[in-house]
Design a protein around this motif. Structure first.
Motif, PDB file in Angstrom:
ATOM      1  N   THR A   3      32.431  83.914 -56.900  1.00  0.00           N
ATOM      2  CA  THR A   3      33.783  84.009 -56.370  1.00  0.00           C
ATOM      3  C   THR A   3      33.876  83.211 -55.081  1.00  0.00           C
ATOM      4  O   THR A   3      33.177  83.492 -54.125  1.00  0.00           O
ATOM      5  CB  THR A   3      34.160  85.482 -56.088  1.00  0.00           C
ATOM      6  N   ARG A   4      34.734  82.216 -55.079  1.00  0.00           N
ATOM      7  CA  ARG A   4      34.963  81.416 -53.877  1.00  0.00           C
ATOM      8  C   ARG A   4      36.089  82.055 -53.076  1.00  0.00           C
ATOM      9  O   ARG A   4      37.101  82.463 -53.630  1.00  0.00           O
ATOM     10  CB  ARG A   4      35.351  79.996 -54.255  1.00  0.00           C
ATOM     11  N   LEU A   5      35.900  82.118 -51.772  1.00  0.00           N
ATOM     12  CA  LEU A   5      36.894  82.711 -50.884  1.00  0.00           C
ATOM     13  C   LEU A   5      37.479  81.641 -49.978  1.00  0.00           C
ATOM     14  O   LEU A   5      36.765  80.749 -49.517  1.00  0.00           O
ATOM     15  CB  LEU A   5      36.252  83.820 -50.049  1.00  0.00           C
ATOM     16  N   ILE A   6      38.769  81.750 -49.710  1.00  0.00           N
ATOM     17  CA  ILE A   6      39.487  80.781 -48.881  1.00  0.00           C
ATOM     18  C   ILE A   6      40.030  81.479 -47.644  1.00  0.00           C
ATOM     19  O   ILE A   6      40.730  82.485 -47.748  1.00  0.00           O
ATOM     20  CB  ILE A   6      40.677  80.166 -49.658  1.00  0.00           C
ATOM     21  N   ASN A   7      39.737  80.928 -46.473  1.00  0.00           N
ATOM     22  CA  ASN A   7      40.267  81.448 -45.221  1.00  0.00           C
ATOM     23  C   ASN A   7      41.714  80.972 -45.089  1.00  0.00           C
ATOM     24  O   ASN A   7      41.984  79.777 -45.088  1.00  0.00           O
ATOM     25  CB  ASN A   7      39.417  80.935 -44.052  1.00  0.00           C
ATOM     26  N   GLY A  11      41.245  85.201 -39.873  1.00  0.00           N
ATOM     27  CA  GLY A  11      40.223  86.023 -40.508  1.00  0.00           C
ATOM     28  C   GLY A  11      40.622  86.594 -41.849  1.00  0.00           C
ATOM     29  O   GLY A  11      39.892  87.398 -42.422  1.00  0.00           O
ATOM     30  N   ASN A  12      41.757  86.193 -42.380  1.00  0.00           N
ATOM     31  CA  ASN A  12      42.208  86.660 -43.689  1.00  0.00           C
ATOM     32  C   ASN A  12      41.694  85.722 -44.773  1.00  0.00           C
ATOM     33  O   ASN A  12      41.695  84.500 -44.601  1.00  0.00           O
ATOM     34  CB  ASN A  12      43.737  86.728 -43.734  1.00  0.00           C
ATOM     35  N   ILE A  13      41.277  86.314 -45.884  1.00  0.00           N
ATOM     36  CA  ILE A  13      40.621  85.548 -46.939  1.00  0.00           C
ATOM     37  C   ILE A  13      41.209  85.942 -48.289  1.00  0.00           C
ATOM     38  O   ILE A  13      41.494  87.114 -48.530  1.00  0.00           O
ATOM     39  CB  ILE A  13      39.106  85.827 -46.915  1.00  0.00           C
ATOM     40  N   VAL A  14      41.387  84.948 -49.178  1.00  0.00           N
ATOM     41  CA  VAL A  14      41.835  85.215 -50.543  1.00  0.00           C
ATOM     42  C   VAL A  14      40.830  84.627 -51.525  1.00  0.00           C
ATOM     43  O   VAL A  14      40.107  83.683 -51.195  1.00  0.00           O
ATOM     44  CB  VAL A  14      43.245  84.639 -50.829  1.00  0.00           C
ATOM     45  N   LEU A  65      51.757  85.553 -47.367  1.00  0.00           N
ATOM     46  CA  LEU A  65      52.313  84.676 -46.340  1.00  0.00           C
ATOM     47  C   LEU A  65      51.219  84.313 -45.354  1.00  0.00           C
ATOM     48  O   LEU A  65      50.474  85.173 -44.897  1.00  0.00           O
ATOM     49  CB  LEU A  65      53.455  85.383 -45.607  1.00  0.00           C
ATOM     50  N   SER A  66      51.138  83.022 -45.019  1.00  0.00           N
ATOM     51  CA  SER A  66      50.132  82.540 -44.082  1.00  0.00           C
ATOM     52  C   SER A  66      50.796  81.732 -42.982  1.00  0.00           C
ATOM     53  O   SER A  66      51.820  81.083 -43.206  1.00  0.00           O
ATOM     54  CB  SER A  66      49.106  81.669 -44.812  1.00  0.00           C
ATOM     55  N   ALA A  67      50.193  81.749 -41.798  1.00  0.00           N
ATOM     56  CA  ALA A  67      50.739  81.018 -40.655  1.00  0.00           C
ATOM     57  C   ALA A  67      50.136  79.621 -40.514  1.00  0.00           C
ATOM     58  O   ALA A  67      50.407  78.938 -39.533  1.00  0.00           O
ATOM     59  CB  ALA A  67      50.517  81.814 -39.373  1.00  0.00           C
ATOM     60  N   ALA A  74      45.404  74.092 -48.824  1.00  0.00           N
ATOM     61  CA  ALA A  74      45.015  73.324 -50.010  1.00  0.00           C
ATOM     62  C   ALA A  74      43.689  72.600 -49.783  1.00  0.00           C
ATOM     63  O   ALA A  74      42.839  72.566 -50.681  1.00  0.00           O
ATOM     64  CB  ALA A  74      46.107  72.330 -50.372  1.00  0.00           C
ATOM     65  N   ASN A  75      43.497  72.027 -48.593  1.00  0.00           N
ATOM     66  CA  ASN A  75      42.230  71.355 -48.299  1.00  0.00           C
ATOM     67  C   ASN A  75      41.071  72.333 -48.320  1.00  0.00           C
ATOM     68  O   ASN A  75      39.987  72.014 -48.815  1.00  0.00           O
ATOM     69  CB  ASN A  75      42.290  70.643 -46.954  1.00  0.00           C
ATOM     70  N   ARG A  76      41.272  73.527 -47.800  1.00  0.00           N
ATOM     71  CA  ARG A  76      40.227  74.552 -47.835  1.00  0.00           C
ATOM     72  C   ARG A  76      39.952  74.972 -49.269  1.00  0.00           C
ATOM     73  O   ARG A  76      38.817  75.231 -49.648  1.00  0.00           O
ATOM     74  CB  ARG A  76      40.636  75.754 -46.990  1.00  0.00           C
ATOM     75  N   PHE A  77      40.999  75.048 -50.070  1.00  0.00           N
ATOM     76  CA  PHE A  77      40.864  75.401 -51.479  1.00  0.00           C
ATOM     77  C   PHE A  77      40.020  74.348 -52.202  1.00  0.00           C
ATOM     78  O   PHE A  77      39.091  74.683 -52.941  1.00  0.00           O
ATOM     79  CB  PHE A  77      42.252  75.503 -52.102  1.00  0.00           C
ATOM     80  N   LEU A  78      40.337  73.079 -51.988  1.00  0.00           N
ATOM     81  CA  LEU A  78      39.589  72.001 -52.637  1.00  0.00           C
ATOM     82  C   LEU A  78      38.147  71.943 -52.150  1.00  0.00           C
ATOM     83  O   LEU A  78      37.231  71.711 -52.934  1.00  0.00           O
ATOM     84  CB  LEU A  78      40.281  70.653 -52.388  1.00  0.00           C
TER      85      LEU A  78
END
Length: 89
Positions: A3-7, A11-14, A65-67, A74-78
């Motif tokens: 499972t890959r997590l994205i910041n 400190g919130n991660i999905v 919702l993210s700030a 998207a860059n963090r996702f990739l």
């Protein structure tokens, strides 16, 4: 199962595998999606009181919702999808 997590800021991660779309909150249809998710109890506000800059839609129907900017998310996702380190020189 990896499972890959994205910041998504502050400190919130999905979970990357659950993300369907990362969009800007400016258009009327996205504002409607946010309003509908709030009514259903599926809205997660991870902005810490700051301006919403990205809306993340998941496969479970949750809206996050993210700030931080959609491009940054998207860059963090990739980066996570490719298994690269986020560190830059």
């Amino acid at each position: 199962m990896d499972t890959r997590l994205i910041n998504i800021g502050f400190g919130n991660i999905v979970a990357a595998g659950r993300v369907i779309a990362i969009v800007s909150p400016e258009s009327a249809p996205i504002k409607r999606i946010i309003s509908d998710a709030r009514e259903r109890g599926q809205l997660v506000d991870a902005t810490y009181g700051r301006r919403t800059r990205a809306v993340i839609i998941t496969d479970s129907g949750h809206v996050i919702l993210s700030a931080i900017q959609p491009e940054t998310v998207a860059n963090r996702f990739l980066t996570a999808k490719l298994g690269l380190s986020e560190e830059t020189d």
